[in-house]
Design a protein around this motif. Sequence first.
Motif, PDB file in Angstrom:
ATOM      1  N   PHE A 170      10.996  60.456  29.290  1.00 49.32           N
ATOM      2  CA  PHE A 170      10.200  59.725  28.309  1.00 49.32           C
ATOM      3  C   PHE A 170      10.347  58.207  28.388  1.00 49.32           C
ATOM      4  CE2 PHE A 170      10.991  63.786  25.790  1.00 49.32           C
ATOM      5  CZ  PHE A 170       9.783  64.345  26.161  1.00 49.32           C
ATOM      6  N   GLY A 171      11.130  57.704  29.332  1.00 47.73           N
ATOM      7  CA  GLY A 171      11.338  56.259  29.424  1.00 47.73           C
ATOM      8  C   GLY A 171      10.141  55.550  30.048  1.00 47.73           C
ATOM      9  N   PRO A 172      10.168  54.209  30.079  1.00 49.42           N
ATOM     10  CA  PRO A 172      11.266  53.353  29.639  1.00 49.42           C
ATOM     11  C   PRO A 172      11.342  53.257  28.115  1.00 49.42           C
ATOM     12  CG  PRO A 172       9.438  51.997  30.346  1.00 49.42           C
ATOM     13  CD  PRO A 172       9.053  53.419  30.651  1.00 49.42           C
ATOM     14  N   PHE A 173      12.540  52.940  27.641  1.00 50.14           N
ATOM     15  CA  PHE A 173      12.781  52.873  26.213  1.00 50.14           C
ATOM     16  C   PHE A 173      12.793  51.436  25.724  1.00 50.14           C
ATOM     17  CE2 PHE A 173      14.722  56.810  27.773  1.00 50.14           C
ATOM     18  CZ  PHE A 173      13.970  57.714  27.038  1.00 50.14           C
ATOM     19  N   LEU A 174      12.984  51.301  24.426  1.00 55.91           N
ATOM     20  CA  LEU A 174      12.988  49.986  23.802  1.00 55.91           C
ATOM     21  C   LEU A 174      14.063  49.099  24.432  1.00 55.91           C
ATOM     22  CD1 LEU A 174      11.560  48.683  21.244  1.00 55.91           C
ATOM     23  CD2 LEU A 174      13.692  49.215  20.036  1.00 55.91           C
ATOM     24  N   PRO A 175      13.707  47.887  24.861  1.00 61.33           N
ATOM     25  CA  PRO A 175      14.741  46.991  25.382  1.00 61.33           C
ATOM     26  C   PRO A 175      15.627  46.457  24.261  1.00 61.33           C
ATOM     27  CG  PRO A 175      12.645  45.851  25.243  1.00 61.33           C
ATOM     28  CD  PRO A 175      12.366  47.284  24.889  1.00 61.33           C
ATOM     29  N   ASP A 176      16.729  45.862  24.628  1.00 61.68           N
ATOM     30  CA  ASP A 176      17.661  45.253  23.676  1.00 61.68           C
ATOM     31  C   ASP A 176      18.240  46.255  22.687  1.00 61.68           C
ATOM     32  OD1 ASP A 176      18.072  42.683  24.493  1.00 61.68           O
ATOM     33  OD2 ASP A 176      16.498  41.801  23.258  1.00 61.68           O
ATOM     34  N   VAL A 177      18.529  47.473  23.161  1.00 59.32           N
ATOM     35  CA  VAL A 177      19.272  48.447  22.378  1.00 59.32           C
ATOM     36  C   VAL A 177      20.606  48.683  23.077  1.00 59.32           C
ATOM     37  CG1 VAL A 177      19.388  50.857  21.623  1.00 59.32           C
ATOM     38  CG2 VAL A 177      17.249  49.576  21.412  1.00 59.32           C
ATOM     39  N   TYR A 178      21.693  48.571  22.332  1.00 60.44           N
ATOM     40  CA  TYR A 178      23.033  48.681  22.899  1.00 60.44           C
ATOM     41  C   TYR A 178      23.856  49.664  22.080  1.00 60.44           C
ATOM     42  CZ  TYR A 178      21.226  44.386  24.902  1.00 60.44           C
ATOM     43  OH  TYR A 178      20.429  43.470  25.531  1.00 60.44           O
ATOM     44  N   ARG A 179      24.889  50.237  22.704  1.00 61.31           N
ATOM     45  CA  ARG A 179      25.641  51.302  22.062  1.00 61.31           C
ATOM     46  C   ARG A 179      27.129  50.977  22.043  1.00 61.31           C
ATOM     47  NH1 ARG A 179      22.885  54.711  24.434  1.00 61.31           N
ATOM     48  NH2 ARG A 179      21.346  54.771  22.768  1.00 61.31           N
ATOM     49  N   ILE A 180      27.783  51.283  20.937  1.00 55.67           N
ATOM     50  CA  ILE A 180      29.223  51.087  20.803  1.00 55.67           C
ATOM     51  C   ILE A 180      29.870  52.429  20.476  1.00 55.67           C
ATOM     52  CG2 ILE A 180      29.018  48.674  20.070  1.00 55.67           C
ATOM     53  CD1 ILE A 180      29.437  49.639  17.173  1.00 55.67           C
ATOM     54  N   PRO A 181      31.183  52.564  20.695  1.00 55.69           N
ATOM     55  CA  PRO A 181      31.861  53.804  20.300  1.00 55.69           C
ATOM     56  C   PRO A 181      31.794  54.001  18.790  1.00 55.69           C
ATOM     57  CG  PRO A 181      33.220  52.538  21.826  1.00 55.69           C
ATOM     58  CD  PRO A 181      32.087  51.639  21.407  1.00 55.69           C
ATOM     59  N   TYR A 182      31.828  55.252  18.383  1.00 53.20           N
ATOM     60  CA  TYR A 182      31.868  55.606  16.961  1.00 53.20           C
ATOM     61  C   TYR A 182      33.327  55.510  16.494  1.00 53.20           C
ATOM     62  CZ  TYR A 182      30.357  58.193  12.754  1.00 53.20           C
ATOM     63  OH  TYR A 182      30.041  58.586  11.470  1.00 53.20           O
ATOM     64  N   GLY A 183      33.830  54.303  16.555  1.00 48.28           N
ATOM     65  CA  GLY A 183      35.233  54.046  16.238  1.00 48.28           C
ATOM     66  C   GLY A 183      36.102  54.187  17.460  1.00 48.28           C
TER      67      GLY A 183
END
Length: 452
Positions: A170-183
């Motif tokens: 289904f990509g490409p996806f929204l640019p400027d999305v970043y992910r961090i650990p859930y703690g």
Amino acid sequence: MANIRLKTEIPGPNSRALTARRLQAIPRGVYASTPLFIRHAEGAMLEDVDGNRFIDLGGGIGCVNVGHRNSRVVSAVRAQLDAFLHLCFQVTGYEGYVAVAEKLNQLTPGSFAKKTFLVNSGAEAVENAVKIARAFTGRPAVLSVEDGFHGRTLVGMSLTSKTHPYKEGFGPFLPDVYRIPYGVPANARLSSRGPMTEGQVAELLDQTFRRVVAAESIAAVVVEPVLGEGGFVVPPAGFLPALAKICRERGIVFVADEVQTGFGRTGELFASSLFGIEPDLILTAKSLGGGMPLAAITGRAEIMDAPGPGGLGGTFGGNPACCAAALAVFEEFADGKLLARGRWLGEEFQRRAMGWQRQHRFIADVRGVGAMQAMEFVDANGVACTPAAKKLVQHCLQNGVLVLTAGTYDNVIRLLMPLNISDEEFGDALQVLEEGLSAVAAELGELAGAAH
């Protein structure tokens, strides 16, 4: 068991016939968790088209916390049908929309001035929260967390962590999305169970701001107070309050996605209250409508007012019948009894499941808050054991109980039963789960040597 009635094989002939029609009429992308077709539901019970009765521990994926066909909800919807069914709030207003907004402004955490915008689904709420945060901050980027789930629209998929089946192709996806650990990193959750200090959370975010995306570019952090599709993961103590504080200091809009955790699921009306956080924006859907499609974005008035006139809207958002249903849901929770019931259900499940964990070494974790409970399965090497979860689901289905899986590896069994499930119904369902665990253990050879 008196509450379970199995008259045919599962699935029965009528369900099989409807499945054949489904295969011809509906695309394969619409997944079927079970082969059942239902003709009636009441409270926590389902009856399929073959007359079989099941105890429902899935609750329409958390949409009927007040129970199937709740009498208050049904009466409110019927009364609304006698007045009008659709007007479009952006053309001609009606009191129900305003009343729902007023109640959400009052009930959601935070004593500051709030406003509410109504839409149809959780994914729509996520999309609009990002729009509103960008309009308010003038910034482009958004942070989400590992194993978070936020819907199947473009923004929802972009924020969602799990690739298969939600994002594949289904990509490409929204640019400027970043992910961090859930703690803590996802692969350390079963071994790192302690609380997090504010300093640890600050260090995690500082590394993100230095190496991944500048803080001054981030419009919003979107996070579930308890991960839903990601496996019913409870965050480390201290993580969410520290994250919210850093967002305030950095001018980042803190968005709590309470689509699955809201309306009593965790033993509080909103899970944010459990963790002592007051989100800038809070998203509700699923059980907000008591079985009717309704979702909301509620937040600080100055943030909600950032988009100009016409910047927010939707033809069916805040449908009158759905608003009537939501007002009935508010009434159901007003006396606190359903919230107390949710806490009791969680305690009872934990009591039973901790015993199962001592008996079956492949149960790596029993976790949850309130009536949002789960078990995670691993193999002898501590690796996610998807077959154990799938076999348990099938055992339960064949014996009259509907349960669902969750988690990145689908190795988690989750419970989302209606909060008005009776003691007897819940006891019967837990008995089937217990017997299923023993059957799975025997079939898989007890997954010898699996470590907690």
